[in-house]
Design a protein around this motif. Sequence first.
Motif, PDB file in Angstrom:
ATOM      1  N   PRO A 181      -3.545   0.122  -2.141  1.00  0.00           N
ATOM      2  CA  PRO A 181      -3.753  -0.778  -1.849  1.00  0.00           C
ATOM      3  C   PRO A 181      -4.798  -1.485  -1.708  1.00  0.00           C
ATOM      4  N   LYS A 221       5.049   3.565  -2.804  1.00  0.00           N
ATOM      5  CA  LYS A 221       4.871   2.038  -4.045  1.00  0.00           C
ATOM      6  C   LYS A 221       3.618   1.351  -4.725  1.00  0.00           C
ATOM      7  N   VAL A 222       3.371   1.214  -5.370  1.00  0.00           N
ATOM      8  CA  VAL A 222       2.121   0.143  -5.787  1.00  0.00           C
ATOM      9  C   VAL A 222       2.190  -0.607  -6.385  1.00  0.00           C
ATOM     10  N   GLY A 259       0.360  -3.043  -2.421  1.00  0.00           N
ATOM     11  CA  GLY A 259       1.244  -1.466  -1.350  1.00  0.00           C
ATOM     12  C   GLY A 259       1.742  -2.720   0.149  1.00  0.00           C
TER      13      GLY A 259
END
Length: 366
Positions: free
Chosen positions: A333, A248-249, A47
Amino acid sequence: MFKLFRSTASIAALILGIAGIILILYAWRLPPFTSSVQTTDNAYVRGQVTIISPQLAGYVAEVAVQDFQRVKAGHLLVKIDDRIFEQKLKQAKATLASQQAALANSEQKRLSDEARIASSEAQVASAQAALTAAEANWNRIEPLLERGVTTQSQADQARATFDQATAALHQAEAAQEVARQDLASTLVNRQSLEAAVQGAEAAVHLAEIDLQNTRIVAPQDGRLGEVGARVGQYVAAGTQLMALVPEKVWIIANFKETQLAGMKVGQPVTFTVDALQHAELTGHIERFSPAAGSEFSVLRADNATGNFTKVAQRVPVRIAIDPDQPLAERLSPGMSVVVSTDTAAGVSGVPSTGVTSQAQNPNEQP
């Protein structure tokens, strides 16, 4: 009986040997057990971790968040003591007002200089008229003096009047030129004053930016890491206060170079997450790294040596996580995953682009 026993033992040994060979072939995925499914456990969730730092120095006046808190874009994180910056803004505004007053005074002086030019033009016209009258009078008296009709004193007075009118005209013309030069100087000085006003306006904007920067806000939605800022702490520009992890990853899977044959952008991928009791999620190949991971290492290995052992290199592959998966919201992450992809599977919804074409786009952003 003994021969039968030896025959049975030989057959059993043969069977065990064949079974061992088959087991080895299966374990190493050698023919006839080759598979199009490629798997790697050298894969992690990634991430965009953003380090939050101040742009100016000062004492922390307020810490508005806590560890691991979810925040929205614009949410106040830390506030720095703004008293000095408020005074700097007032000082910049005062300087701007002074420069604007000087510019307004210059405008008034320009109008005054233009009025002086108009006045000097009128004086020149008046002096020109007086010179014309004195010259006409002298032209009348001079012949009369030669014939003895008029007196010498009247002729001297007429001549003096003519000379005075000529001098007055020259003086008026000189005053007119001085007025014009004063106007030109005012116009040149006005450019300097306008530049000073623009500089003062820029100083006000900079002071406003500094005052705004005393409020450190979240640049985007996400979750915070450990908050290191403390009230009363003195921080400088660039001091790491906390980390922000956006929602968002994606997955970075480091496949061996021998596994890449047949992989294409858009191929479906399945992966299990260690932290979620090996729950299975889906995704698809998004893009390939332009080089092997060893090429990006700080200390690159030099293979130009006498002793060399060939090692299969790892090539990072970015995998996008498919939407509408409830468990995907729990990915963070750094989590470890095991990725599998079937190189024989078709590509759905994405142009079929292999490793070679992807390597031509090393500057693509996440």
